[in-house]
Enzyme design. Structure first.
Site, PDB file in Angstrom:
ATOM      1  N   GLU A  58       0.905  -1.122   0.017  1.00  0.00           N
ATOM      2  CA  GLU A  58      -0.006   0.061   0.192  1.00  0.00           C
ATOM      3  C   GLU A  58       0.893   1.343  -0.024  1.00  0.00           C
ATOM      4  OE1 GLU A  58      -2.934   2.600  -0.104  1.00  0.00           O
ATOM      5  OE2 GLU A  58      -1.639   2.470   1.763  1.00  0.00           O
ATOM      6  N   CYS A  77       3.822  -2.496  -8.597  1.00  0.00           N
ATOM      7  CA  CYS A  77       2.479  -2.072  -8.031  1.00  0.00           C
ATOM      8  C   CYS A  77       2.739  -0.942  -6.934  1.00  0.00           C
ATOM      9  CB  CYS A  77       1.850  -3.259  -7.270  1.00  0.00           C
ATOM     10  SG  CYS A  77       0.171  -3.041  -7.489  1.00  0.00           S
ATOM     11  N   HIS A 137       2.559  -7.978 -10.159  1.00  0.00           N
ATOM     12  CA  HIS A 137       3.212  -8.505  -9.130  1.00  0.00           C
ATOM     13  C   HIS A 137       4.029  -9.853  -9.659  1.00  0.00           C
ATOM     14  CE1 HIS A 137       1.677  -6.509  -5.522  1.00  0.00           C
ATOM     15  NE2 HIS A 137       0.460  -6.300  -6.302  1.00  0.00           N
ATOM     16  N   GLU A 154       6.518 -11.183  -8.344  1.00  0.00           N
ATOM     17  CA  GLU A 154       6.857 -11.962  -7.159  1.00  0.00           C
ATOM     18  C   GLU A 154       5.860 -12.766  -6.616  1.00  0.00           C
ATOM     19  OE1 GLU A 154       6.046  -8.671  -7.180  1.00  0.00           O
ATOM     20  OE2 GLU A 154       4.866  -8.216  -5.143  1.00  0.00           O
TER      21      GLU A 154
HETATM   22  N1  GLN Z   1      -3.356   0.453  -5.015  1.00  0.00           N
HETATM   23  C1  GLN Z   1      -2.410   0.160  -3.941  1.00  0.00           C
HETATM   24  C2  GLN Z   1      -1.824   1.525  -3.893  1.00  0.00           C
HETATM   25  O1  GLN Z   1      -2.375   2.436  -3.947  1.00  0.00           O
HETATM   26  C3  GLN Z   1      -1.132  -0.840  -4.548  1.00  0.00           C
HETATM   27  C4  GLN Z   1      -1.685  -2.001  -4.550  1.00  0.00           C
HETATM   28  C5  GLN Z   1      -0.597  -3.169  -4.749  1.00  0.00           C
HETATM   29  O2  GLN Z   1       0.603  -2.887  -4.492  1.00  0.00           O
HETATM   30  N2  GLN Z   1      -1.103  -4.430  -4.982  1.00  0.00           N
HETATM   31  O3  GLN Z   1      -0.715   1.608  -2.943  1.00  0.00           O
END
Ligand code: GLN
Length: 269
Positions: free
Chosen positions: A56, A88, A236, A238
């Site tokens: 996040e 991400c 991802h 990973e």
């Molecule tokens: N949407 C998420 C964010 O704003 C990221 C999601 C993720 O890393 N799987 O951080």
């Protein structure tokens, strides 16, 4: 030793270490590669390259700030220009601009001259897997299975002059960061590594952000980019057992180290 770090403040960091280890098998390296978790500025200082995992991004930025890692991270990416790959949430942090979410603003590290749309895919599409063609894989190689979890996309690649007025969050400029020289040339090229093509049904929103519902059709979104030393992927790798992207990235890391060594030699002559 050559030390490669994975930022371990929050998110899927141990999975990256596992896949790095798998990717390093049989890789020819001038010195042994070691992989470490990075939680402090001194751990970061040991690294030749870094992965910023998914998770996040707001939380990660907050913890980075509290751990006094934000400025060292910006220097690592933008001044030292060390190879850095964000997956991400990591890609969000490595972008120069991101749209705001309900929770409000957040700090960014920057490095990729792109604007990302966080949580691009709507409710029904929060998580999905899709086959991707990656530019550095052979044309006939099997596609890479992209795992998308509340994933961002690269909404736009920034022109030299950024005039995008509705950008809510932006990485600090060189002036705002004080004496650190930004070494990114204005025309540093942003290369698209992968695009996701998907079919949108009539009446389905193209993304949560725009909420636009149309007649459906094929849409294509940028989901992997590279700008010099910085790589970002929306998905991802990973969370799969496919080490191909990690392998490619480690090879790029070794190339970068070799280039640095050659430069140093030239300077000494
Ligand atoms: N949407 C998420 C964010 O704003 C990221 C999601 C993720 O890393 N799987 O951080």
């Amino acid at each position: 030793d050559i030390t490669v770090g994975v930022l371990a403040l929050q998110g899927a960091f141990s999975e990256h270490i596992q896949l790095l280890q798998k990717a390093a098998i049989g890789l020819e390296s001038p010195q042994p590669l070691i992989f470490i978790l990075v939680k402090t500025p001194s751990e970061l200082a040991r690294c030749s390259a870094l992965i910023i995992p998914g998770g996040e991004s707001t939380t990660m930025a907050l913890i980075a700030e509290r751990s006094n890692l934000l400025e060292p991270l910006r220097d690592f990416v933008k001044a030292d220009r060390r190879p850095t790959w964000g997956t991400c949430a990591g890609m969000i942090l490595l972008s120069e601009a991101a749209n705001r979410t309900k929770k409000g603003g957040q700090e960014l590290i920057g490095g990729l001259s792109v604007r990302v749309n966080r949580n691009h895919f709507g409710r029904q599409m929060e998580s999905f897997e899709a086959p991707l063609q990656l530019s550095f894989l052979a044309q006939d190689a099997p596609p890479f299975s992209g795992v998308f979890i509340r994933a961002p996309i690269v909404e736009s690649i920034m022109p030299r002059e950024v005039r995008d007025s509705d950008v809510e969050v932006r990485a600090p400029t060189k002036a705002a960061r004080g004496n650190v020289e930004s070494v990114f040339a204005d025309d540093d090229h942003v290369e698209v590594i992968a695009e996701l093509r998907r079919r949108v049904l009539p009446g389905e929103a193209l993304s949560v952000a725009d909420g636009e519902r149309g007649n459906g059709g094929d849409v294509s979104s940028i989901v992997a980019v590279r700008q010099g030393n910085v790589v970002g992927t929306s998905f991802h790798p990973e969370l799969t057992s496919d080490p191909r992207i990690h392998r490619w990235w480690l090879e790029e890391v070794l190339k970068d180290l070799k280039r640095r060594e050659e430069l140093l030699k030239e300077l000494r002559v």
